[in-house]
Structure formats: C-alpha cells, structure tokens
Enzyme design. Structure first.
Site, PDB file in Angstrom:
ATOM      1  N   GLU A  69      38.273  37.928  40.897  1.00  0.00           N
ATOM      2  CA  GLU A  69      37.940  37.645  42.288  1.00  0.00           C
ATOM      3  C   GLU A  69      36.443  37.633  42.593  1.00  0.00           C
ATOM      4  OE1 GLU A  69      38.986  40.917  44.987  1.00  0.00           O
ATOM      5  OE2 GLU A  69      40.066  41.832  43.337  1.00  0.00           O
TER       6      GLU A  69
ATOM      7  N   ASP B   3      56.997  60.054  67.658  1.00  0.00           N
ATOM      8  CA  ASP B   3      58.154  60.219  66.783  1.00  0.00           C
ATOM      9  C   ASP B   3      58.525  58.928  66.049  1.00  0.00           C
ATOM     10  OD1 ASP B   3      58.991  58.846  68.946  1.00  0.00           O
ATOM     11  OD2 ASP B   3      60.745  60.099  69.380  1.00  0.00           O
TER      12      ASP B   3
ATOM     13  N   HIS C  92      45.412  48.170  43.820  1.00  0.00           N
ATOM     14  CA  HIS C  92      44.378  48.668  42.918  1.00  0.00           C
ATOM     15  C   HIS C  92      45.106  49.617  41.979  1.00  0.00           C
ATOM     16  CE1 HIS C  92      41.349  47.765  46.348  1.00  0.00           C
ATOM     17  NE2 HIS C  92      41.625  46.697  45.642  1.00  0.00           N
TER      18      HIS C  92
ATOM     19  N   ARG D 220      35.480  33.882  48.746  1.00  0.00           N
ATOM     20  CA  ARG D 220      36.038  34.603  47.593  1.00  0.00           C
ATOM     21  C   ARG D 220      37.235  33.797  47.105  1.00  0.00           C
ATOM     22  NH1 ARG D 220      36.355  39.287  49.525  1.00  0.00           N
ATOM     23  NH2 ARG D 220      38.504  39.536  50.194  1.00  0.00           N
TER      24      ARG D 220
HETATM   25  N1  GLY Z   1      42.864  42.869  48.509  1.00  0.00           N
HETATM   26  C1  GLY Z   1      42.085  43.885  47.946  1.00  0.00           C
HETATM   27  C2  GLY Z   1      41.331  43.403  46.801  1.00  0.00           C
HETATM   28  O1  GLY Z   1      41.176  42.213  46.611  1.00  0.00           O
HETATM   29  O2  GLY Z   1      40.880  44.163  46.002  1.00  0.00           O
HETATM   30 MN    MN Z   2      42.460  40.724  47.361  1.00  0.00          MN
HETATM   31 MN    MN Z   3      41.865  42.241  44.554  1.00  0.00          MN
END
Ligand code: GLY
Ligand code: MN
Ligand code: MN
Length: 441
Positions: free
Chosen positions: A387, A44, A355, A408
C-alpha cells in the site's frame, strides 16, 4: 448470490491448531486464552460482538465470557473450556448459548465448565504445572487475573510469540476464506466507483460499500472505512466521512470486509467526476509505478524492507521530476525527505486481524525483540498488504496544482511458491480502466 454457506473452517482445523500449539510449548504447562467480552457503546447498548482473534483461532467459538485452558502434563494433553451456562431467560432476551453440556461434542474439548466456576476450578487445573502461558498485554484485567491466580511454583510466559508465529502462515482453508474476503472487498470498491458522483456525501459511498459487503455474507467491515474526498485523503485515518464529494477532486477509499473472521484491506483512489486531471494523474502514476514494482519484489526470499527501499526511490525520483522535491535523489532519500509525503509503511500482515500478528523482522524471530527492521524473509503462506501512497498536504510548500492531493493504492497478496497472488486484483487501478468503469455509469 449467497456466499455465507462457505464461511466456515472444518472443525478439524481448530483441533489441529491446538495440537500444533501443544507440541510447540513443551511439557508440564498450562496455556490460558480468554475470549473477548461485550463492549458497551452507550448506556445499555453494546457494539457488535467481535470474538478475540486468538481465542477464535483455537476454538472457532463465538461467545463472550469464555476461557480456553490447555494443559499438558507428562505428555498428556487436556483441553478445558469455560463458557456461559444455558439460561432460558437470558437466552430469550439476548440470544442462544451453546451451554456447558453441548460444548465437548460441539467444540471437541475434553471438559467444559460454567464460566461462573472459573476461579474455583482453575487452581486445580494449574496445580503442578511448571509454566503458564498467557497472552500478555492484550487486556489488562486478564493480566491482573493471571497474576492473582499464578501458583507460586509456576513461571508466567507470554504466549503471543508462539501463536503469532502460527497465525502468520495461512493454511489452504484460511487462504480460501481470505480469497473470498479479498473478492468481496473488491466488489465493494467496484460498486463505490460506479456510484460516486459530485455532491454525493462520503458516507453515502461508504453505505454502498457496506451494502455490497453485506450482500455477499460479510456482515462487518474489518476496520472503519475511510472515504476521503479531496484533501481529506491527506489525513491517514480519516473516518468522519461526512463531507460532500467535490467535482474535480479525487476520493481515496480504504475499506475491506471481514469474511468468516478474515480481513480484506483495499485502497483505491479515483476522480469524483470520473476523469483524472493532469496533476492528479501525475501523482497517481508515481504511486501506481511504485506499487507495481513492489508487487514484483514481494516474493519468497525477499522482504518488505527491500521492496520499500525501491518504492521510496521511485517516489523520490517522481517527486523531483514534478518539482515537489528538489535536489539529488540519493541525498533526499538519505535525509528522509520523502517522509513528508509518505509517512507510513509499505504493508502489513493480514489475517484474522487487519493488522495481523507475526514478527516483521528476522532478528525478532531469532530473539532480538527490539529490532524495528522489516526484514523478515517472505515465505509461502504469508499474506500481506502492499500500500504505497503519496499525500501532498495543502500546507506543504510545493507547486500549487499538487496541493491537497492524496493517493494510496492497496492490494492484498498471498506469497506462493510461484510468485505472489493478488487477492484483490478485481478492482481496477490503471487510470484507463478506472475511467472506463466510471464512464459506464
Ligand atoms: N486500513 C488500514 C490499513 O491500510 O492499514
Ligand atoms: Mn487499508
Ligand atoms: Mn492496510
């Protein structure tokens, strides 16, 4: 400092969005937009409630179990909202409700009804319209409900392309909130760099980031944070975050806050002990060079595809230089040899969702919905991430010193008339700047 006071859009903006949508959709139609519902986490207890982004975009109303119905007949616009009625007992247990009486004045809608009367009231609202717009394939039970309620004379059309196109272009007020989301997300990453030490756990660093988000009025992250030490960085959506950080490893952190419903999305990769090793530096510099080139290219008139093509070339040239790939650069690119080490896209739209929505292709925008090309011409007011990354799996057949390195670097940019603006530039990404910040600890 408290930034929560500025976490709001003027009410007028929600009215203007509905007006724009009315204009886009023609005449003699109804458009139906459902809110999100509470989601059970266990027994719950519920997950923190997050409003549906489309519903929020048109209403600014943050309660579950609500439905917005826009109708236009003979040029007359009408806005109706179904919502939970006031209920003193429920409100004592579970929190305040706006209530049916207060809704018209508070949310500038023409009519408000109890959600309990949806099935009784809706047929009358939908009678005589030729077209019904609905956000298809978001939630199955809403699709089923729409089919059941559809008057035989009306045609059901997907509302998503229309709202997606509107949401793709950010207004000055939205940009203000997204700048703040970028800024607070950056503060979280700076704190993470300051607090990282060998033998601290990934989740401890996650908590430093979330603490910083909360401190500045961003209650939730915009997605589950990734704190990935060493080779965990080669798992793209690693979110276990339960391992100790090792001296000599890198840590990749992908985390962003949600501020006033708008997402930040930053990635930084830095050494756990504050000093890059030579192989780490070599991989990092390739990714950084690729990201900087992409930032030069992502401007009005260009597109993500073009920038990614250059990013791929810089990476392949770098990987050949390091002996990770062997052969002719053009041939390697033609054979997608980089895919083993760079298996995601260069970036994505950013907004109410991390996104975010909006077509990535000019072809889709002009009707070809099967196009996969990311060749959408960039225009003023779009916000996207940049990215690039390289992920050298421990299992890959490469020189030993590069195995398990994942890097990254991700920033968020706004396309303006005069180049792009980096909303997340407050977090260092040059090697010297990262090492200096970490040495200050
Ligand atoms: N954090 C998800 C992306 O970089 O797309
Ligand atoms: Mn990201
Ligand atoms: Mn991203």
């Amino acid at each position: 400092m408290d930034l929560a006071y500025m976490a709001a859009l003027p009410k007028q903006e929600f009215i203007e969005r509905r007006t724009t949508l009315f204009e886009r959709l023609g005449d003699n139609f109804a458009a139906i937009i459902f809110s999100a519902s509470e989601q059970t986490r266990s027994n719950d207890t519920a997950y923190p409630f997050r409003q549906d982004s489309y519903f929020w975009y048109l209403t600014g109303f943050n309660e579950p179990d609500s439905v917005l119905v826009l109708t236009r007949q003979n040029g007359q616009n009408q806005t109706a909202l179904f919502l939970r009625p006031n209920d003193p007992e429920m409100e004592t247990w579970n929190g305040r409700r706006l209530g049916v009486e207060n809704a018209p004045a508070t949310l500038n809608v023409d009519y408000a009804f109890s959600i309990e009367t949806l099935k009784d009231e809706l047929p009358a609202l939908l009678a005589n319209v030729e077209q019904i717009y609905h956000l298809q394939d978001l939630r199955e039970h809403n699709d089923t409900l729409m089919l059941a309620l559809l008057p035989p004379s009306a045609k059901l059309t997907n509302l998503r392309p229309h709202l997606d196109e509107m949401r793709l272009f950010k207004s000055p007020n939205e940009i203000r909130l997204m700048q703040q989301a970028g800024q607070i997300s950056a503060l979280g990453h700076i704190r993470a760099m300051r607090e990282t030490r060998p033998n601290r756990f990934e989740y401890e660093i996650e908590s430093e980031i979330l603490h910083e988000f909360n401190r500045f009025g961003a209650r939730y992250p915009s997605y589950n944070s990734i704190v990935a030490g060493g080779e965990n960085a080669c798992i793209l959506h690693y979110t276990e975050n339960d391992q100790p950080l090792k001296d000599g490893d890198l840590v990749l952190i992908d985390a962003g806050c949600e501020f006033a419903m708008y997402a930040g999305d930053i990635t930084r990769t830095f050494p756990v002990n504050g000093k890059f090793s030579q192989p780490q530096r070599e991989i990092y510099e390739i990714v950084l060079a690729a990201q900087k080139r992409a930032l030069e290219l992502l401007v009005v008139g260009n597109n993500i595809q073009q920038a990614n093509d250059e990013v791929v070339r810089i990476k392949v040239e770098g990987l050949v230089r390091l002996g990770i790939l062997q052969g002719d650069v053009d041939e390697l690119i033609a054979n997608n040899a980089h895919r083993e080490f760079y298996m995601h896209g260069l970036g994505h739209w950013l907004g109410l969702d991390v996104h975010d929505v909006g077509s990535y292709s000019n072809a889709t925008e002009n009707g070809d919905r099967n196009s996969k090309k990311r060749d959408r011409t960039l225009e003023v007011g779009m916000v996207l991430t940049v990215e690039p990354g390289l992920y050298i799996s421990p299992k890959s057949n490469v020189p030993e010193q590069y195995k398990g390195i994942g890097v990254r670097i991700e920033d968020n940019i706004l396309i303006t008339e005069y180049g792009n603006k980096n909303l997340t530039c407050a977090v260092p990404k040059e090697i010297e700047d990262i090492e200096r910040l970490m040495a200050e600890r």
